[in-house]
Design a protein around this motif. Structure first.
Motif, PDB file in Angstrom:
ATOM      1  N   GLU A  88      -3.435  -8.405   0.714  1.00  0.00           N
ATOM      2  CA  GLU A  88      -4.712  -8.884   0.226  1.00  0.00           C
ATOM      3  C   GLU A  88      -4.379 -10.126  -0.586  1.00  0.00           C
ATOM      4  N   GLY A 100      -9.196   1.340  -4.903  1.00  0.00           N
ATOM      5  CA  GLY A 100      -8.630   1.879  -3.658  1.00  0.00           C
ATOM      6  C   GLY A 100      -7.618   0.981  -2.995  1.00  0.00           C
ATOM      7  N   GLN A 101      -7.131  -0.036  -3.729  1.00  0.00           N
ATOM      8  CA  GLN A 101      -6.265  -1.038  -3.098  1.00  0.00           C
ATOM      9  C   GLN A 101      -4.926  -0.475  -2.629  1.00  0.00           C
ATOM     10  N   ARG A 135      -5.417   1.553   0.449  1.00  0.00           N
ATOM     11  CA  ARG A 135      -5.860   0.677   1.544  1.00  0.00           C
ATOM     12  C   ARG A 135      -4.680  -0.106   2.131  1.00  0.00           C
ATOM     13  N   ALA A 148      -2.345   2.185   4.096  1.00  0.00           N
ATOM     14  CA  ALA A 148      -2.894   2.495   5.418  1.00  0.00           C
ATOM     15  C   ALA A 148      -2.644   1.337   6.395  1.00  0.00           C
ATOM     16  N   LYS A 149      -2.849   0.098   5.926  1.00  0.00           N
ATOM     17  CA  LYS A 149      -2.592  -1.071   6.781  1.00  0.00           C
ATOM     18  C   LYS A 149      -1.111  -1.168   7.130  1.00  0.00           C
ATOM     19  N   LYS A 187      -4.494   6.518   8.929  1.00  0.00           N
ATOM     20  CA  LYS A 187      -5.633   6.765   8.047  1.00  0.00           C
ATOM     21  C   LYS A 187      -5.166   7.772   7.007  1.00  0.00           C
TER      22      LYS A 187
END
Length: 362
Positions: free
Chosen positions: A228, A322-323, A326, A329-330, A335
């Motif tokens: 991100e 939730g970073q 998240r 997961a990436k 998931k």
């Protein structure tokens, strides 16, 4: 036309790399159209350029037939035989029809063709050069900014960086020198267009290759990146050499290597985690810095799992907004549903109570 044109063709071939034959072919085609347009001619014509003397010849091409239906396109066999006894039906005969003042039109046409070919050649040279840099890191100078792009000078071409490719924590000022990742190179109508990015995961990979020799030479491999841009990124690394610690090597002594990249990206935080073949272990590593108690895979979905963490680690595992979850997961492609130990314990207890109630009813 003169020998000056021949000299120009030779110069173009030497300086721009444009083959003389290429320009001559284009010139002959353009002169054919120019002749028909300027002299209102509909017959089948050919234009020949003499590359020895620099002269232009226009020929009407007629087919040998038994009876002539259109004298602009056909020639009778009897007339053809008067010219040459070797002609047969179906042969083509070329009659020179070069107008006396055609030299002026030819010169203008030649200038237009040459200019067009030079532009095309320059576009091709630029495209071929920068298409080789696709998915690579380049350094450029910021020129200007508008509502759509930041424009960056890469040397022989002006690259563009869209809003999505700009770091949210950065400002771009004219004459700033920045490193950019070449996302895409297009051979557009108006010329080659180079699209660059500061947010692409590929930028991060190339920066690590620059900073960590072991990544550059393949001793340590970057398996996946989740990012991100401007805030936080996770990088999974691996080495087939058991004597090498891929995470420690990537981070560097006292974190110097990774800190250099953090500085380049304006303070973007980096989590370097170890990739393993064991998906449960990799998922646990990906949730760094939180601890993981267990990873339970979903029997109905091979790319979904539940991760159990200590109660006091739940917020750390999930991360701000939730970073952390998240990005994990990436990074892993799974998931991930994160639950605390007490939550899982309660769910288990509830299930057992339901089973007990069912047995009592029986």
């Amino acid at each position: 036309m003169s020998k000056e044109l021949l000299g120009a063709l030779d110069a173009l071939e030497t300086e721009k790399g444009i083959a003389k034959e290429t320009i001559i072919d284009a010139l002959e085609a353009a002169l054919t159209s120019a002749y028909k347009r300027n002299y209102n001619q509909a017959q089948n014509v050919e234009v020949s350029f003499d590359d020895k003397k620099g002269k232009v010849h226009v020929y009407a091409v007629k087919q040998v037939v038994e009876e002539v239906a259109d004298n602009r396109l056909e020639c009778s066999l009897s007339d053809a035989l008067q010219l040459n006894r070797g002609y047969e039906l179906g042969d083509d005969i070329r009659f020179e029809v070069t107008p006396k003042n055609f030299g002026r039109i030819a010169a203008q046409t030649a200038k237009q063709v040459i200019m067009q070919r030079v532009r095309e050649a320059e576009r091709t040279i630029v495209y071929n050069k920068y298409s080789k840099y696709q998915d690579e890191l380049m350094t450029g100078e910021v020129e200007r900014e508008d509502n759509h792009f930041v424009y960056i000078d890469l040397g022989n071409v002006e690259a563009v960086m869209s809003h999505n490719d700009q770091m949210p924590n950065e400002e771009y000022r004219p004459q700033d020198r920045i490193k950019v990742y070449v996302n895409k190179v297009e051979d557009a109508t108006k010329g080659p267009q180079v699209f660059v990015s500061r947010t692409a995961p590929g930028l991060l990979k190339r920066l690590f290759e620059e900073e960590v020799p072991e990544i550059y030479d393949g001793t340590v491999e970057i398996v996946s990146i989740a990012r991100e841009a401007g805030d936080r990124a996770k990088v999974a690394v691996y080495s087939s050499n058991d004597d090498i610690d891929p995470v420690g090597t990537t981070v560097g002594p006292k974190g110097q290597r990774v800190q250099t990249i953090v500085n380049e990206l304006g303070g973007e935080n980096m989590d370097i985690v170890q990739w393993t073949e064991d998906p449960a272990e990799f998922i646990s590593n990906s949730l760094n810095p939180s601890e993981v108690v267990d990873v339970i895979f979903d029997e109905n979905n091979e790319h979904a799992c539940t991760v159990i963490v200590p109660d006091y680690q739940l917020s750390l595992a999930i991360g701000k907004k939730g970073q952390n979850a998240r990005l994990a997961a990436k990074l892993t492609g799974y998931k991930i549903d994160i639950k605390s130990e007490s939550e899982v314990s309660k769910e288990t207890s509830d299930i057992m109570n339901e089973d007990s109630d069912s047995d009592d009813e029986l």
